[in-house]
Design an enzyme around this catalytic site. Structure first.
Site, PDB file in Angstrom:
ATOM      1  N   HIS A   1     -19.791-154.748 -48.431  1.00  0.00           N
ATOM      2  CA  HIS A   1     -19.963-154.626 -49.874  1.00  0.00           C
ATOM      3  C   HIS A   1     -21.418-155.005 -50.195  1.00  0.00           C
ATOM      4  O   HIS A   1     -22.022-155.808 -49.486  1.00  0.00           O
ATOM      5  CB  HIS A   1     -18.995-155.633 -50.514  1.00  0.00           C
ATOM      6  CG  HIS A   1     -18.847-155.545 -51.995  1.00  0.00           C
ATOM      7  ND1 HIS A   1     -19.771-156.072 -52.864  1.00  0.00           N
ATOM      8  CD2 HIS A   1     -17.866-155.007 -52.764  1.00  0.00           C
ATOM      9  CE1 HIS A   1     -19.363-155.869 -54.108  1.00  0.00           C
ATOM     10  NE2 HIS A   1     -18.211-155.217 -54.075  1.00  0.00           N
TER      11      HIS A   1
ATOM     12  N   ASP B   1     -16.987-162.534 -45.331  1.00  0.00           N
ATOM     13  CA  ASP B   1     -16.663-162.169 -46.708  1.00  0.00           C
ATOM     14  C   ASP B   1     -15.162-161.892 -46.736  1.00  0.00           C
ATOM     15  O   ASP B   1     -14.693-160.871 -46.240  1.00  0.00           O
ATOM     16  CB  ASP B   1     -17.483-160.926 -47.077  1.00  0.00           C
ATOM     17  CG  ASP B   1     -17.006-160.259 -48.363  1.00  0.00           C
ATOM     18  OD1 ASP B   1     -15.941-160.625 -48.881  1.00  0.00           O
ATOM     19  OD2 ASP B   1     -17.712-159.347 -48.820  1.00  0.00           O
TER      20      ASP B   1
ATOM     21  N   GLN C   1     -11.299-159.488 -49.676  1.00  0.00           N
ATOM     22  CA  GLN C   1     -10.114-158.617 -49.588  1.00  0.00           C
ATOM     23  C   GLN C   1      -9.030-159.179 -48.676  1.00  0.00           C
ATOM     24  O   GLN C   1      -7.939-158.615 -48.609  1.00  0.00           O
ATOM     25  CB  GLN C   1     -10.521-157.223 -49.077  1.00  0.00           C
ATOM     26  CG  GLN C   1     -11.450-156.476 -49.990  1.00  0.00           C
ATOM     27  CD  GLN C   1     -10.795-156.094 -51.314  1.00  0.00           C
ATOM     28  OE1 GLN C   1      -9.570-155.986 -51.418  1.00  0.00           O
ATOM     29  NE2 GLN C   1     -11.597-155.903 -52.337  1.00  0.00           N
TER      30      GLN C   1
ATOM     31  N   LYS D   1      -9.001-161.557 -56.761  1.00  0.00           N
ATOM     32  CA  LYS D   1      -8.413-160.605 -55.806  1.00  0.00           C
ATOM     33  C   LYS D   1      -7.119-161.176 -55.235  1.00  0.00           C
ATOM     34  O   LYS D   1      -6.488-160.585 -54.372  1.00  0.00           O
ATOM     35  CB  LYS D   1      -9.372-160.348 -54.637  1.00  0.00           C
ATOM     36  CG  LYS D   1     -10.804-160.076 -55.046  1.00  0.00           C
ATOM     37  CD  LYS D   1     -11.158-158.631 -54.974  1.00  0.00           C
ATOM     38  CE  LYS D   1     -12.650-158.451 -55.166  1.00  0.00           C
ATOM     39  NZ  LYS D   1     -12.984-157.119 -55.616  1.00  0.00           N
TER      40      LYS D   1
ATOM     41  N   CYS E   1     -19.182-150.038 -54.349  1.00  0.00           N
ATOM     42  CA  CYS E   1     -20.235-151.008 -54.007  1.00  0.00           C
ATOM     43  C   CYS E   1     -20.480-151.041 -52.497  1.00  0.00           C
ATOM     44  O   CYS E   1     -20.728-152.115 -51.919  1.00  0.00           O
ATOM     45  CB  CYS E   1     -19.909-152.412 -54.517  1.00  0.00           C
ATOM     46  SG  CYS E   1     -19.784-152.503 -56.295  1.00  0.00           S
TER      47      CYS E   1
HETATM   48  N1  PMP Z   1     -16.850-158.292 -50.902  1.00  0.00           N
HETATM   49  C1  PMP Z   1     -15.810-157.455 -50.924  1.00  0.00           C
HETATM   50  C2  PMP Z   1     -15.279-156.934 -49.617  1.00  0.00           C
HETATM   51  C3  PMP Z   1     -15.248-157.082 -52.134  1.00  0.00           C
HETATM   52  O1  PMP Z   1     -14.216-156.233 -52.164  1.00  0.00           O
HETATM   53  C4  PMP Z   1     -15.774-157.602 -53.342  1.00  0.00           C
HETATM   54  C5  PMP Z   1     -15.226-157.184 -54.685  1.00  0.00           C
HETATM   55  N2  PMP Z   1     -15.057-155.803 -54.808  1.00  0.00           N
HETATM   56  C6  PMP Z   1     -16.841-158.496 -53.251  1.00  0.00           C
HETATM   57  C7  PMP Z   1     -17.343-158.829 -52.021  1.00  0.00           C
HETATM   58  C8  PMP Z   1     -17.418-159.117 -54.470  1.00  0.00           C
HETATM   59  O2  PMP Z   1     -16.484-159.991 -55.038  1.00  0.00           O
HETATM   60  P1  PMP Z   1     -16.721-160.605 -56.473  1.00  0.00           P
HETATM   61  O3  PMP Z   1     -17.073-159.459 -57.375  1.00  0.00           O
HETATM   62  O4  PMP Z   1     -15.406-161.231 -56.808  1.00  0.00           O
HETATM   63  O5  PMP Z   1     -17.825-161.592 -56.356  1.00  0.00           O
END
Ligand code: PMP
Length: 415
Positions: A132, A209, A212, A235, A373
């Site tokens: 991401h 990270d 998910q 999430k 993203c």
């Molecule tokens: N990493 C991953 C794999 C994600 O799916 C997301 C959210 N789509 C993020 C990071 C960012 O998370 P947040 O917007 O809650 O900071």
């Protein structure tokens, strides 16, 4: 269409759990809501909404001030919430759990605190193609400031990390490997334990990270042997604006503060300031007390659910999707990972992802369209974006059937 029964979905009572989520009980655009955008954010059970409302109704006060009863209650609930997160991710101590706004802030904390003090010219940070933007851009910023270099770990057509390529990239110049546990775009479950062992073998640290992964109950920071792990409450059926960074204690102890302000200090004078102990050293300013309590309520709620059965149920919905996809000409799944969670990412010949998204929305079906993203990943597959249905524990076989009715309608309309 094949029914859930003929696909032998495992017994998991998603229908019953669905009743716990007030938002799912509504109609959207004249149709019962089918919410399939869970990788973007999950919906919240009534107990989470109540926990937040009750905190504001009964206990609201600033924490760690200890001057009165409400403050004591707020502090106790806030620190209990930290204990709940610590237990959920199997942290040896609660002081290794730092409250942050979410995964993005957690990664930025590590990049700016650990990265700026540990990285220098010639050093490398390995980041996979599956990442991401939140796990790419902070490293680009800190590498630009320190003279270190971001190097991309290749993936295979399946959407799995190319482990042989990773082996080749790993040498003593690598200081950090940053990978997600689960890809938000493809659903890939990465072998983070193996990656951690490989990183450690060359003296590098690993940041995972876990945005998910947390909702699938697969987080055990000790078993994974990672150095940093990041999660987002929203999430995980919890509120937005709260998440946690977990770190190895020796690393967190050695790291300089990220943000300065109240709470993170021990003493302040113009001659010099000393800092608070963990975890408060990294928690400048009034924290998000209500949402920390809401996140703990979400974890308590999940404690009553067999999360591995939920994950199997979500994978069965993915299997049902793949089966139904065979009947749609020109539908191409993006990636086919070795191990995946219930995320179905696809493109449809002759139909732009955003047109399909809009048409589904008109039928009350919420999916995500676009690059998720993950622009480097989309570039790898040479697609501008995908349509993504991401399943949660309250989704049902009927939801998948509704999705496919919508897809067939789009095919009739746009082709
Ligand atoms: N990493 C991953 C794999 C994600 O799916 C997301 C959210 N789509 C993020 C990071 C960012 O998370 P947040 O917007 O809650 O900071």
């Amino acid at each position: 269409m094949r029914s859930a029964e003929s696909l032998k979905l495992p017994a998991f009572d998603a229908e019953r759990l669905r009743a716990d989520f007030p938002i799912l009980q509504q109609e959207v655009n004249g149709h019962p809501l089918v919410y399939l955008d869970n990788a973007a954010t999950t919906q919240k059970p009534e107990v989470v909404i109540e926990a937040i409302a009750n905190y504001y109704r009964r206990d609201n006060a600033n924490v760690h001030r200890g001057a009165h009863a409400l403050s004591d209650r707020a502090t106790a609930a806030f620190e209990r919430a930290r204990d709940t997160v610590a237990r959920f991710i199997n942290s040896p101590t609660a002081r290794q759990v730092i409250w942050v706004r979410g995964t993005t802030e957690a990664i930025n904390l590590v990049a700016h605190s650990w990265g700026r003090s540990e990285l220098g010219p010639g050093d490398k940070v390995l980041v996979s193609y599956l990442e991401h933007h939140s796990d790419i851009v902070p490293w680009q910023l800190v590498c630009a400031a320190t003279g270190a270099e971001v190097v991309a770990i290749p993936i295979l057509e399946s959407g799995d990390i190319d482990m042989a390529a990773l082996d080749e990239l790993l040498d003593e110049r690598v200081k950090l490997v940053a990978v997600n546990h689960v890809s938000n775009a493809l659903g890939t479950v990465n072998p983070v334990k193996d990656i951690a062992a490989k990183a450690h073998a060359v003296g590098a640290k690993i940041l995972v990270d876990g945005a998910q992964a947390a909702a699938h109950g697969m987080v055990d920071v000790q078993a994974l042997d990672c150095d940093f792990y990041a999660i987002s409450g929203h999430k995980l059926y919890g509120p937005t604006g709260i998440g946690a960074l977990w770190g190895r204690e020796t690393l967190l102890e050695a790291m300089p503060p990220f943000l300065g302000g109240g709470e993170m200090i021990e003493t302040v004078s113009f001659a010099g300031t000393t800092f608070n102990t963990l975890p408060f050293k990294f928690e400048a300013g009034t924290p998000n007390i209500a949402d920390a309590i809401g996140l703990a309520a979400a974890i308590d709620y999940l404690d009553g659910i067999d999360l591995s059965a939920a994950a199997a149920h979500e994978r069965a919905l993915l299997a049902q999707s793949l089966e139904l996809a065979k009947q749609v000409e020109g539908l191409r799944r993006i990636g086919a990972p070795n191990e995946a969670v219930g995320i179905f990412s696809f493109v449809l010949d002759g139909v732009h992802p955003s047109d399909l998204g809009m048409l589904l929305d008109q039928q009350g079906i919420a999916v995500r369209t676009g690059h998720h993203c993950t622009q480097p990943l989309m570039d790898y597959y040479q697609v501008p974006g995908t349509v993504r249905a991401s399943y949660a524990l309250y989704n049902t076989a009927q939801d998948v059937e509704r999705l496919f009715e919508g897809i067939h309608k789009a095919v009739r309309l746009f082709r």
